[in-house]
Design a protein around this motif. Structure first.
Motif, PDB file in Angstrom:
ATOM      1  N   SER A 142      63.181  27.584 143.164  1.00 39.31           N
ATOM      2  CA  SER A 142      63.848  26.521 142.415  1.00 39.31           C
ATOM      3  C   SER A 142      63.585  26.687 140.925  1.00 39.31           C
ATOM      4  N   SER A 143      64.473  26.166 140.114  1.00 38.78           N
ATOM      5  CA  SER A 143      64.331  26.313 138.663  1.00 38.78           C
ATOM      6  C   SER A 143      63.084  25.582 138.192  1.00 38.78           C
ATOM      7  N   PRO A 144      62.387  26.102 137.161  1.00 41.56           N
ATOM      8  CA  PRO A 144      61.189  25.451 136.644  1.00 41.56           C
ATOM      9  C   PRO A 144      61.432  23.994 136.239  1.00 41.56           C
ATOM     10  N   LYS A 145      62.625  23.701 135.725  1.00 41.00           N
ATOM     11  CA  LYS A 145      62.933  22.347 135.292  1.00 41.00           C
ATOM     12  C   LYS A 145      62.778  21.349 136.427  1.00 41.00           C
ATOM     13  N   TYR A 146      63.144  21.781 137.634  1.00 37.42           N
ATOM     14  CA  TYR A 146      63.068  20.859 138.765  1.00 37.42           C
ATOM     15  C   TYR A 146      61.633  20.436 139.050  1.00 37.42           C
ATOM     16  N   HIS A 147      60.676  21.342 138.857  1.00 34.74           N
ATOM     17  CA  HIS A 147      59.300  21.074 139.237  1.00 34.74           C
ATOM     18  C   HIS A 147      58.468  20.446 138.128  1.00 34.74           C
ATOM     19  N   GLN A 148      59.023  20.295 136.937  1.00 38.94           N
ATOM     20  CA  GLN A 148      58.271  19.688 135.855  1.00 38.94           C
ATOM     21  C   GLN A 148      57.913  18.252 136.198  1.00 38.94           C
ATOM     22  N   ASN A 149      56.674  17.870 135.851  1.00 39.26           N
ATOM     23  CA  ASN A 149      56.164  16.508 136.054  1.00 39.26           C
ATOM     24  C   ASN A 149      55.991  16.141 137.526  1.00 39.26           C
ATOM     25  N   LYS A 150      56.027  17.109 138.413  1.00 38.87           N
ATOM     26  CA  LYS A 150      55.796  16.843 139.826  1.00 38.87           C
ATOM     27  C   LYS A 150      54.388  17.285 140.195  1.00 38.87           C
ATOM     28  N   MET A 151      53.705  16.455 140.970  1.00 42.98           N
ATOM     29  CA  MET A 151      52.328  16.742 141.357  1.00 42.98           C
ATOM     30  C   MET A 151      52.231  17.007 142.856  1.00 42.98           C
ATOM     31  N   ILE A 152      51.532  18.066 143.214  1.00 45.16           N
ATOM     32  CA  ILE A 152      51.145  18.310 144.594  1.00 45.16           C
ATOM     33  C   ILE A 152      49.634  18.190 144.672  1.00 45.16           C
ATOM     34  N   MET A 153      49.152  17.348 145.567  1.00 46.17           N
ATOM     35  CA  MET A 153      47.720  17.220 145.797  1.00 46.17           C
ATOM     36  C   MET A 153      47.336  18.036 147.025  1.00 46.17           C
ATOM     37  N   VAL A 154      46.315  18.864 146.888  1.00 49.89           N
ATOM     38  CA  VAL A 154      45.801  19.664 147.997  1.00 49.89           C
ATOM     39  C   VAL A 154      44.388  19.180 148.297  1.00 49.89           C
ATOM     40  N   VAL A 155      44.161  18.702 149.514  1.00 54.47           N
ATOM     41  CA  VAL A 155      42.823  18.287 149.932  1.00 54.47           C
ATOM     42  C   VAL A 155      42.294  19.380 150.853  1.00 54.47           C
ATOM     43  N   GLU A 156      41.407  20.215 150.302  1.00 57.24           N
ATOM     44  CA  GLU A 156      40.953  21.414 151.007  1.00 57.24           C
ATOM     45  C   GLU A 156      39.506  21.689 150.622  1.00 57.24           C
ATOM     46  N   ASP A 157      38.608  21.729 151.615  1.00 57.58           N
ATOM     47  CA  ASP A 157      37.196  21.944 151.305  1.00 57.58           C
ATOM     48  C   ASP A 157      36.790  23.413 151.326  1.00 57.58           C
ATOM     49  N   SER A 158      37.676  24.305 151.769  1.00 53.35           N
ATOM     50  CA  SER A 158      37.381  25.732 151.779  1.00 53.35           C
ATOM     51  C   SER A 158      37.816  26.364 150.454  1.00 53.35           C
ATOM     52  N   ASP A 159      36.862  26.949 149.729  1.00 55.53           N
ATOM     53  CA  ASP A 159      37.197  27.591 148.456  1.00 55.53           C
ATOM     54  C   ASP A 159      38.161  28.757 148.653  1.00 55.53           C
ATOM     55  N   ASP A 160      37.948  29.527 149.722  1.00 55.23           N
ATOM     56  CA  ASP A 160      38.808  30.678 149.975  1.00 55.23           C
ATOM     57  C   ASP A 160      40.252  30.240 150.241  1.00 55.23           C
ATOM     58  N   HIS A 161      40.409  29.202 151.066  1.00 58.52           N
ATOM     59  CA  HIS A 161      41.755  28.728 151.375  1.00 58.52           C
ATOM     60  C   HIS A 161      42.402  28.083 150.150  1.00 58.52           C
ATOM     61  N   TRP A 162      41.602  27.390 149.343  1.00 59.50           N
ATOM     62  CA  TRP A 162      42.145  26.810 148.120  1.00 59.50           C
ATOM     63  C   TRP A 162      42.666  27.901 147.195  1.00 59.50           C
ATOM     64  N   GLU A 163      41.918  28.991 147.047  1.00 55.17           N
ATOM     65  CA  GLU A 163      42.368  30.087 146.183  1.00 55.17           C
ATOM     66  C   GLU A 163      43.709  30.634 146.664  1.00 55.17           C
ATOM     67  N   LEU A 164      43.866  30.801 147.964  1.00 62.85           N
ATOM     68  CA  LEU A 164      45.129  31.294 148.512  1.00 62.85           C
ATOM     69  C   LEU A 164      46.268  30.304 148.271  1.00 62.85           C
ATOM     70  N   MET A 165      45.993  29.028 148.512  1.00 64.64           N
ATOM     71  CA  MET A 165      47.029  28.006 148.347  1.00 64.64           C
ATOM     72  C   MET A 165      47.406  27.851 146.871  1.00 64.64           C
ATOM     73  N   SER A 166      46.403  27.844 146.002  1.00 62.42           N
ATOM     74  CA  SER A 166      46.666  27.707 144.574  1.00 62.42           C
ATOM     75  C   SER A 166      47.503  28.869 144.061  1.00 62.42           C
ATOM     76  N   PHE A 167      47.122  30.078 144.443  1.00 56.88           N
ATOM     77  CA  PHE A 167      47.875  31.260 144.023  1.00 56.88           C
ATOM     78  C   PHE A 167      49.316  31.189 144.526  1.00 56.88           C
ATOM     79  N   SER A 168      49.478  30.832 145.802  1.00 54.34           N
ATOM     80  CA  SER A 168      50.810  30.802 146.405  1.00 54.34           C
ATOM     81  C   SER A 168      51.700  29.767 145.729  1.00 54.34           C
ATOM     82  N   LEU A 169      51.172  28.581 145.499  1.00 58.05           N
ATOM     83  CA  LEU A 169      51.979  27.506 144.925  1.00 58.05           C
ATOM     84  C   LEU A 169      52.318  27.760 143.462  1.00 58.05           C
ATOM     85  N   THR A 170      51.370  28.258 142.690  1.00 60.98           N
ATOM     86  CA  THR A 170      51.652  28.495 141.279  1.00 60.98           C
ATOM     87  C   THR A 170      52.555  29.712 141.074  1.00 60.98           C
TER      88      THR A 170
END
Length: 291
Positions: A142-170
């Motif tokens: 999707s175009s960057p404009k669509y995602h501006q000002n939108k927040m996704i909250m990730v509740v994840e206690d595993s650092d390894d899984h957070w790194e994967l999710m953060s990389f994938s989403l960004t």
């Protein structure tokens, strides 16, 4: 051999059933679709239990004679035997009030029926990625404009899984505001602070079930739902994202009104594509009432 998944398609309009039936058959393999022509037929079927396989999903039209979709979903979610079955409501209405009422009754997702017949295939893809998980599909970012000002909250206690999710989403949504929490106290504190200060609340919450125990994840899910209800906030989709594919875990989460339950892919290389599809559909294809 893959397990055949069963879906109940409940709609009194034969043409609409045919369009969605064809789209689902094109997009998803190994699918057993049971056509049900009215809400009354569905209620009779669920009451007697005379079906060979319990459905993984119910696709439910809103406007039907005798008993409408809003009445049906309340009966399904009030019943201990059926509340764990996810329900996607499909309707021609775009009324914010009716969409909000559908979520208050317990639907997992709401979709507006397409005007163009070819768009039924996009609807089928959304249903597949978010509820049936038969395979992945490459979607245009999707175009960057669509995602501006939108927040996704990730509740994840595993650092390894957070790194994967953060990389994938960004990687797929560079302009999204991504926030990580690791436990219940921090999550609820942030939600309360955001609300009290008039700031944006999340557009989407991805919640790990085991934080580190299942009970803690379920407790947080219930707490977020209460927070949304007490503060009269519009629906925020909460997607459980867990390593566990056990039916007991899935049933428990749907019983607590999770919008969807997804199993973390074992192959880390598919995570970017997986999250691109997931976020695309929950943020852009499903309908939610707005502020």
């Amino acid at each position: 051999m893959k397990k055949m998944k069963t879906v109940f398609l409940v709609d009194d309009d034969e043409d609409d059933r045919m369009l969605l039936l064809e789209a689902l058959g094109t997009v998803i393999k190994h699918l057993n679709i049971i056509e049900i022509p009215s809400g009354s037929h569905l209620m009779a079927l669920m009451k007697t239990g005379r079906f060979q396989h319990e459905p993984e999903l119910i696709l439910l039209d809103m406007n039907m004679p005798v008993i409408n979709g809003l009445e049906i979903v309340k009966k399904l979610k009030d019943n201990e035997r059926t509340r764990h079955i996810p329900v996607v409501m499909i309707s021609t209405t775009s009324s914010r009030q009716l969409i909000g009422e559908a979520y208050r009754r317990g639907v997992n997702a709401f979709m507006i029926k397409p005007v163009i017949a070819s768009d039924y295939e996009i609807m089928a893809m959304a249903i597949n990625v978010c509820f049936l998980h038969s395979s992945q599909y490459e979607l245009p970012v999707s175009s960057p404009k669509y995602h501006q000002n939108k927040m996704i909250m990730v509740v994840e206690d595993s650092d390894d899984h957070w790194e994967l999710m953060s990389f994938s989403l960004t990687q797929t949504m560079p302009d999204i505001q991504l926030v990580r929490m690791t436990d219940k106290n921090a999550t609820m504190e942030l939600l309360n602070t955001q609300f009290e200060n008039g700031h944006v609340v999340p557009e989407l919450i991805l919640l790990d079930l085991y934080l580190p125990s299942r009970e803690e994840g379920l407790d947080l899910l219930a707490s977020i739902r209460r927070f949304i209800e007490v503060n009269n906030l519009p629906e925020v989709p909460i997607i459980i994202f867990s390593h566990s594919g056990h039916q007991d875990d899935i049933r428990a989460c749907y019983g607590k009104w999770a919008n969807a339950y997804l199993v973390k892919p074992q192959d880390a290389s598919v995570w970017p594509e997986y999250f691109k599809s997931l976020s695309h559909f929950w943020l852009k294809t499903f309908s939610f009432p707005k502020m």
